[in-house]
Design a protein around this motif. Sequence first.
Motif, PDB file in Angstrom:
ATOM      1  N   GLY A  84       0.727  -1.353  -0.183  1.00 13.86           N
ATOM      2  CA  GLY A  84      -0.150   0.088  -0.047  1.00 13.86           C
ATOM      3  C   GLY A  84       0.854   1.136  -0.044  1.00 13.86           C
ATOM      4  N   ASP A  85       2.093   1.187   0.847  1.00 12.19           N
ATOM      5  CA  ASP A  85       2.905   2.591   0.728  1.00 12.19           C
ATOM      6  C   ASP A  85       3.439   2.529  -0.529  1.00 12.19           C
ATOM      7  N   LEU A  86       3.507   1.549  -1.460  1.00 15.17           N
ATOM      8  CA  LEU A  86       4.164   1.794  -2.699  1.00 15.17           C
ATOM      9  C   LEU A  86       3.214   2.058  -3.737  1.00 15.17           C
ATOM     10  N   GLY A  87       1.854   2.261  -3.267  1.00 15.55           N
ATOM     11  CA  GLY A  87       0.764   2.639  -4.261  1.00 15.55           C
ATOM     12  C   GLY A  87       0.079   1.766  -4.850  1.00 15.55           C
ATOM     13  N   ILE A  88       0.405   0.278  -4.676  1.00 12.56           N
ATOM     14  CA  ILE A  88      -0.235  -0.464  -5.195  1.00 12.56           C
ATOM     15  C   ILE A  88      -1.556  -0.685  -4.904  1.00 12.56           C
ATOM     16  N   SER A  89      -2.824  -1.001  -5.969  1.00 12.06           N
ATOM     17  CA  SER A  89      -4.381  -0.750  -5.780  1.00 12.06           C
ATOM     18  C   SER A  89      -4.635  -1.724  -4.716  1.00 12.06           C
ATOM     19  N   THR A  90      -5.699  -1.303  -4.040  1.00 14.94           N
ATOM     20  CA  THR A  90      -6.319  -2.076  -2.863  1.00 14.94           C
ATOM     21  C   THR A  90      -6.833  -3.464  -3.501  1.00 14.94           C
ATOM     22  N   LYS A 150       4.832   4.150  -9.115  1.00 11.39           N
ATOM     23  CA  LYS A 150       5.646   4.245  -7.815  1.00 11.39           C
ATOM     24  C   LYS A 150       6.168   2.665  -7.655  1.00 11.39           C
ATOM     25  N   ALA A 151       5.142   2.024  -7.854  1.00 14.43           N
ATOM     26  CA  ALA A 151       5.268   0.398  -7.688  1.00 14.43           C
ATOM     27  C   ALA A 151       6.117  -0.123  -8.743  1.00 14.43           C
ATOM     28  N   LYS A 152       5.909   0.300 -10.133  1.00 16.76           N
ATOM     29  CA  LYS A 152       6.903  -0.194 -11.195  1.00 16.76           C
ATOM     30  C   LYS A 152       8.289   0.288 -10.939  1.00 16.76           C
ATOM     31  N   ALA A 171       7.092   4.140 -18.488  1.00 14.96           N
ATOM     32  CA  ALA A 171       6.368   5.183 -18.669  1.00 14.96           C
ATOM     33  C   ALA A 171       5.150   5.263 -19.742  1.00 14.96           C
ATOM     34  N   GLY A 172       4.990   3.808 -20.327  1.00 12.62           N
ATOM     35  CA  GLY A 172       3.741   3.665 -21.065  1.00 12.62           C
ATOM     36  C   GLY A 172       4.064   3.948 -22.286  1.00 12.62           C
ATOM     37  N   ARG A 207      13.386  10.300 -18.324  1.00 13.46           N
ATOM     38  CA  ARG A 207      14.131  10.104 -17.134  1.00 13.46           C
ATOM     39  C   ARG A 207      13.378  11.197 -16.018  1.00 13.46           C
ATOM     40  N   GLU A 208      13.317  12.593 -16.835  1.00 19.15           N
ATOM     41  CA  GLU A 208      12.724  13.862 -16.038  1.00 19.15           C
ATOM     42  C   GLU A 208      11.576  13.345 -15.443  1.00 19.15           C
ATOM     43  N   GLU A 209      10.554  12.669 -16.500  1.00 20.10           N
ATOM     44  CA  GLU A 209       9.045  12.653 -16.055  1.00 20.10           C
ATOM     45  C   GLU A 209       9.074  11.554 -14.788  1.00 20.10           C
ATOM     46  N   LEU A 210       9.954  10.412 -15.017  1.00 18.00           N
ATOM     47  CA  LEU A 210       9.886   9.367 -13.814  1.00 18.00           C
ATOM     48  C   LEU A 210      10.889   9.663 -12.464  1.00 18.00           C
ATOM     49  N   GLY A 211      11.572  10.829 -12.648  1.00 21.92           N
ATOM     50  CA  GLY A 211      12.547  11.240 -11.755  1.00 21.92           C
ATOM     51  C   GLY A 211      13.573  10.237 -11.506  1.00 21.92           C
TER      52      GLY A 211
END
Length: 375
Positions: free
Chosen positions: A23-29, A286-288, A329-330, A343-347
């Motif tokens: 959940g902290d990593l942003g993975i869906s419920t 974030k999870a990826k 990034a899809g 890179r800039e978009e993903l940080g």
Amino acid sequence: MLFVDFSSAFNTVIPSKLITKLGDLGISTPLRYWIMDFLTNRPQHVKSGHNCSSTITLNTGTPQGCVLSPFLYSLFTHDCRPMYGSNSITKFADDITVIGLISDNDESHYRAEVEHLATWCADNNLLLNTNKTKELIVDFQEGIRPCPSWYSVGVLREYGVRGAFAKGCSVSVRPEQEAWFALPAARTLQHVLERFAAECEAAGMRISTSKSEAMVLDRKRVACPLQVGGEVLPQVEEFKYLGVLFTSEGKIEREIDRRIGAASVRSYAMRSVYRTVVVKKELSRKAKLSIYRSIYVPTLTYGHELWVMTERTRSRIQAAEMSFLHRVAGRSLRDRVRSSVTREELGVEPLLLQHREESAEVAWASVSDAPWTPP
């Protein structure tokens, strides 16, 4: 350096703690609930022939042999990070290594890091195996001289015995698996092998000549017949040591090809990562990116400290890395988006692989330039 070993690491994962971290990593419920259901209330029994044991229900751990288990474990340990800038923690599957830089004999940060790791393990129900956890100190102070780079190489794949056996001999021991020798000449190496075999016999161990191999680092093929117990050891042109492929010519290009191949979508292990994680739209970036840092980068750059980092090699590594990040990034190559934009978009910063063309080449070249004395 502290090489940490856990007792049944995969079997001690607490599903509820794992779900909280996911959940902290942003993975869906919904996906977290699916993983929780997958890991809990698992019936298990043992069958031998026509006999079958009673069934028990498991609510801890990840299933052995399941392709998801190492990935879930990597996510479970993603929050194991160093406290101090002078320390680093390297993770690969269930192996963890704590590396600390000790300056001016001040090892307080390193010791505090080890204590913090022990506390983190206790909080996460991971049991440290003190019998197999080892500490290695690399010290180049006056009086401790590293082995010269021109030494020829022999490798014994057998149980390790501590201690040096001859003057000018460097011995590197991997507990319970391999012993690696670097000697100035074949005659000296043969003498060391004889003493090593005697030490093994005294300790109740025997060298397996069918699995022991020798390799000479030289640009030209050089015969180096070595014997153990009257049996000649096979001389090989390549040898995989600690997961790194070494060749007798001293070239590292084939190992770099292996690393890029292992991190590509063509490899079986990474193919499942691409299919189950990278291309899934329901997973957050974030999870990826956590998968990118904990699985992809270690797979791609394992052993890169030994690479001759030319511009061509750097470009190949960055191309492989960007192939993964574009998918995160899809995007695809047909989208014609610059790598810097992704890179800039993903940080994500470029991998900090040091540019080393001369040091490694000199080290390998010096092996073949050294005089060799036949036995």
